[in-house]
Scaffold this active site. Structure first.
Site, PDB file in Angstrom:
ATOM      1  CE1 TYR A 172      -3.295   2.983   0.640  1.00  0.00           C
ATOM      2  CE2 TYR A 172      -2.041   3.822   1.734  1.00  0.00           C
ATOM      3  CZ  TYR A 172      -3.131   3.471   1.600  1.00  0.00           C
ATOM      4  OH  TYR A 172      -3.496   5.126   1.066  1.00  0.00           O
ATOM      5  CG  HIS A 185      -5.106   1.761   3.570  1.00  0.00           C
ATOM      6  ND1 HIS A 185      -5.918   0.723   2.445  1.00  0.00           N
ATOM      7  CD2 HIS A 185      -5.213   2.991   2.949  1.00  0.00           C
ATOM      8  CE1 HIS A 185      -6.568   1.236   2.467  1.00  0.00           C
ATOM      9  NE2 HIS A 185      -6.268   3.204   2.832  1.00  0.00           N
TER      10      HIS A 185
END
Length: 404
Positions: A159, A214
């Protein structure tokens, strides 16, 4: 001042955006952003089928009553589609009201609480060396707060990692199905403190350092992470674990003093009430486009101020420049401001959405034009039709579906 039309536009000048334009019998117009990344068409349909017809004939000055009408009247409320639609209406009505008052929105809200809005940028790279180069570039541009993400050795995708050197991070992929990415928590936890060590060793502690996890970790893993990076004095660790289990943040708090930011997926004050009331977070990440517009964000920020929780609004370029303009007015006014996310926009996007905000040495200002200070070029927007794109999904290395 009666509303005579409400129009919805879906355009893709590099990314899909949903724009609401409200027109009044006085000739004043207002703009709102209803973009919901990867779910743009359901929001556009909700606006067209359920919201816009019920706006016609209403008094554009009655912002609170209209907000309550579409919130309480929806019955199936608080979901991201409903709240994104309400947010767009609210933004557009505040735009109109400020134009009618002939003042920038931040003045109508109560005036500036600061001279500029501190924004944080994104740095990324496939290796620590690439991240350090990108960090230096953004520091030279004047940014005082910098988010740092990096590719993790042994993982093809991570991510926050751009798909190519020198490119901005773009998670959504074009096509009919989402991309699937693999994730290893152990590799991430082993590597990431080394990234922060390298940044602090090279650049010192002059800039605020931010990091987004995340939703990837369990509560005890998040506690382990926060404790492992305390020496690097992060401004915050964002979304360390899925926020549905809000009580788990108490466990994280017991193990680390690394500040916590949560809330970009929240849609109302009810989603963040426990986290704020029990002081389990330091920054609330709700955004104007998803949490009820200016009206909804004011409620959240006022409540958060009672517990010394500051704002840190979600603001990447998967929200349109209309949201960015509204956010800057809100940020300039709100007393308990922390920081504002800002990835920037492509030249193509800004041609469709001409704006009046400025950036100078790490701070932004919304400008002095009446209203939000942003426009929408309908003819140019029509040249960029909707292009399907989806956020990825994540799996562990054994194939188990995980939190992206």
């Amino acid at each position: 001042m009666k509303i005579v039309s409400a129009e919805v536009f879906v355009t893709c000048p590099g990314r899909n955006f949903v724009t609401l334009k409200i027109t009044t019998d006085s000739g004043l117009t207002g703009l709102g952003d209803a973009t919901l990344n990867g779910r743009e068409l359901p929001v556009a349909s909700y606006l067209n089928d359920h919201v816009c017809p019920q706006l016609i004939g209403r008094d554009a000055h009655q912002i609170e009553d209209i907000w309550q009408y579409f919130y309480k009247g929806a019955y199936w409320r608080r979901g991201p589609v409903t709240m994104s639609a309400i947010s767009a209406v609210d933004m557009a009505l505040w735009d109109i009201k400020a134009k009618a008052a002939n003042m920038p929105l931040y003045q109508l809200l109560g005036g500036a609480s600061r001279t500029g809005v501190m924004v944080y940028c994104h740095t990324t790279g496939h290796s620590i060396d690439e991240v350090l180069d990108d960090y230096a570039k953004h520091r030279d541009q004047g940014f005082k707060a910098i988010r740092v993400q990096c590719g993790v050795p042994g993982m093809e995708t991570t991510y926050g990692m751009a798909k190519g050197k020198g490119l901005a991070y773009e998670p959504a992929t074009k096509g009919s199905l989402p991309e699937e990415q693999l994730w290893s928590t152990e590799k991430y936890l082993d590597f990431t403190p080394k990234l922060f060590e390298a940044v602090r060793d090279k650049f010192g502690f002059n800039e605020h350092l931010l990091h987004d996890m995340h939703h990837r970790l369990t509560p005890i893993e998040a506690a382990r992470f926060g404790k492992s990076v305390e020496d690097y004095r992060l401004f915050w660790m964002e979304d360390p674990t899925p926020a549905e289990n809000q009580a788990c943040f108490r466990l994280i708090r017991q193990h680390t003093v690394t500040p916590i930011a949560v809330g970009e997926v929240f849609n109302s004050i009810w989603d963040c009430k426990q986290l704020i009331e029990e002081q389990l977070i330091d920054y609330i990440r709700t955004t104007i486009t998803h949490a009820g517009g200016i009206t909804g964000m004011r409620r959240i920020a006022d409540f958060a101020s009672l517990y010394q929780v500051r704002t840190g609004s979600h603001g990447p370029s998967d929200l349109s420049p209309i949201c960015m303009a509204a956010a800057l007015h809100f940020d300039l006014w709100v007393p308990n401001f922390g920081v504002q996310e800002y990835m920037g926009y492509s030249e193509q996007m800004l041609e469709v959405f001409p704006h009046s905000w400025t950036f100078d040495n790490g701070y932004m200002h919304p400008g002095e034009k009446p209203g939000l200070g942003i426009e929408f070029d309908e003819k140019l927007a029509a040249k960029y039709p909707y292009d399907p794109a989806y956020l990825p999904v994540a799996r562990l290395e054994d194939g188990t579906l995980w939190n992206w």
